[in-house]
Design an enzyme around this catalytic site. Structure first.
Site, PDB file in Angstrom:
ATOM      1  N   ASP A 102     -10.784   3.096   4.323  1.00 52.83           N
ATOM      2  CA  ASP A 102     -11.204   1.646   4.177  1.00 52.83           C
ATOM      3  C   ASP A 102     -12.625   1.225   4.438  1.00 52.83           C
ATOM      4  OD1 ASP A 102      -9.496  -0.567   3.737  1.00 52.83           O
ATOM      5  OD2 ASP A 102      -9.405  -1.293   5.653  1.00 52.83           O
ATOM      6  N   LYS A 106       0.749  -1.148  -0.138  1.00 51.64           N
ATOM      7  CA  LYS A 106      -0.095   0.086   0.174  1.00 51.64           C
ATOM      8  C   LYS A 106       0.863   1.046   0.212  1.00 51.64           C
ATOM      9  CE  LYS A 106      -3.633  -2.626   2.239  1.00 51.64           C
ATOM     10  NZ  LYS A 106      -4.494  -2.845   3.540  1.00 51.64           N
ATOM     11  N   GLN A 114      -5.099  -2.018   9.851  1.00 50.10           N
ATOM     12  CA  GLN A 114      -4.622  -3.138   9.134  1.00 50.10           C
ATOM     13  C   GLN A 114      -5.402  -4.200   9.988  1.00 50.10           C
ATOM     14  OE1 GLN A 114      -3.338  -3.830   5.747  1.00 50.10           O
ATOM     15  NE2 GLN A 114      -4.164  -5.724   6.091  1.00 50.10           N
TER      16      GLN A 114
END
Length: 322
Positions: free
Chosen positions: A148, A81, A125
């Site tokens: 996200d 990322k 994450q």
């Protein structure tokens, strides 16, 4: 006329169209949906938007990743990322915490990033270590920085008719983007989603519903699973079981999107293993009309959509301050 993607790519003659194949039950080797190439298209668009923000507003979009623990897969994803951020001109910051970090420590890091005006997107994450309250951590993210798409309010808006989330989760959004850019219609199609995870199965089902597909969600308690899957015009396989979907599970001409990433031992491979999906690719490609490979299908789209969400967040910050 031919079936053509939004980028002008032709996907075959009228005999190869989705409606023709579904009506006639034609069998042919599937066309490959190249997620890597489509992700590169999205990233070029993102890079152009980043350049515009820099030139017109002197603003560099910023993405922060929060990694708790030393899970090798999570470390790899975060590195990828951040690498893609650098390629498109997005400023990235990595926050790494030990596996035994407390709930208070993790949430404090999130709140600090909420206050940082140089950060427009925050990604925690997943999965988090088991002792942490995942929902509380995700809820701590500023809704306008939730690139996200997993803040409970964003998920709630996604689930409600007539509501639009500020951000949709990256992998499900990437699946929809693959279908759109390949020129595959969604409205009126029967979609079957194999898997009901919070990360893929449930949100992609809601995105398909918002696009007027008829959606069935399958799981471990579904009766006559192969028969249910065989109804799908569009099949999303996101169950995390190696090559579970066989060729005789698939309707001829169906669109098959394989979200699974599973390791299979392979002494002939450089790393000693190879990656396969939840779909038995060699079998299913002889039945399906379109199929995504693993790797090179859905995976690249996840990061591309995350980058796009980050630029969207930065653009909104400009609009809010004007």
């Amino acid at each position: 006329s031919t079936l053509t993607s939004r980028t002008g790519r032709s996907w075959g003659s009228p005999e190869h169209s989705l409606s023709y194949i579904m009506k006639k039950g034609v069998c042919m080797s599937a066309q490959i949906i190249d997620g890597k190439a489509i992700a590169q298209e999205v990233q070029r668009e993102v890079a152009s938007d980043v350049a515009h923000l820099k030139a017109e507003h002197n603003l560099v979009p910023g993405l922060a990743t929060v990694l708790v623990g030393d899970n090798p897969a999570s470390q790899t994803y975060v590195r990828m990322k951040r690498r893609r951020c650098a390629e498109v001109g997005i400023h990235s910051v990595g926050v790494e915490l030990p596996a035994d970090a407390s709930q208070e420590e993790v949430e404090a890091q999130v709140r600090a990033l909420n206050r940082d005006p140089a950060i427009h997107g925050i990604l925690v994450q997943l999965p988090l270590p088991k002792h942490l309250d995942e929902e509380a951590v995700l809820s701590a993210i500023d809704l306008h920085k939730d690139v996200d798409g997993f803040h409970p309010i964003n998920i709630g808006r996604l689930a409600m008719k007539g509501r639009t989330p500020l951000f949709a989760p990256a992998t499900p959004a990437g699946i929809i983007e693959l279908l759109d850019r390949t020129g595959i219609p969604i409205e009126g199609q029967e979609a079957v989603v194999l898997g009901r995870s919070n990360i893929v199965g449930l949100p992609v089902s809601m995105l398909l519903l918002k696009r007027n597909a008829t959606v069935t969600i399958c799981h471990s308690r579904t009766r006559d699973l192969p028969e249910v899957v065989r109804r799908a015009d569009i099949l999303i396989a996101a169950v995390g079981r190696t090559e579970m979907v066989r060729g005789n599970w698939v309707k001829p001409g169906a669109v098959v999107i394989d979200v699974g990433i599973n390791r299979v031992d392979d002494p002939s491979a450089k790393r000693g293993y190879r990656l396969v999906g939840d779909v038995a690719f060699d079998e299913v490609k002889e039945v399906a009309g379109w199929i995504t490979p693993v790797p090179g299908g859905v995976g690249p789209m996840t990061i591309a959509m995350l980058l796009r969400n980050t630029v969207t967040a930065a653009t909104r910050s400009v609009e809010a301050s004007s």
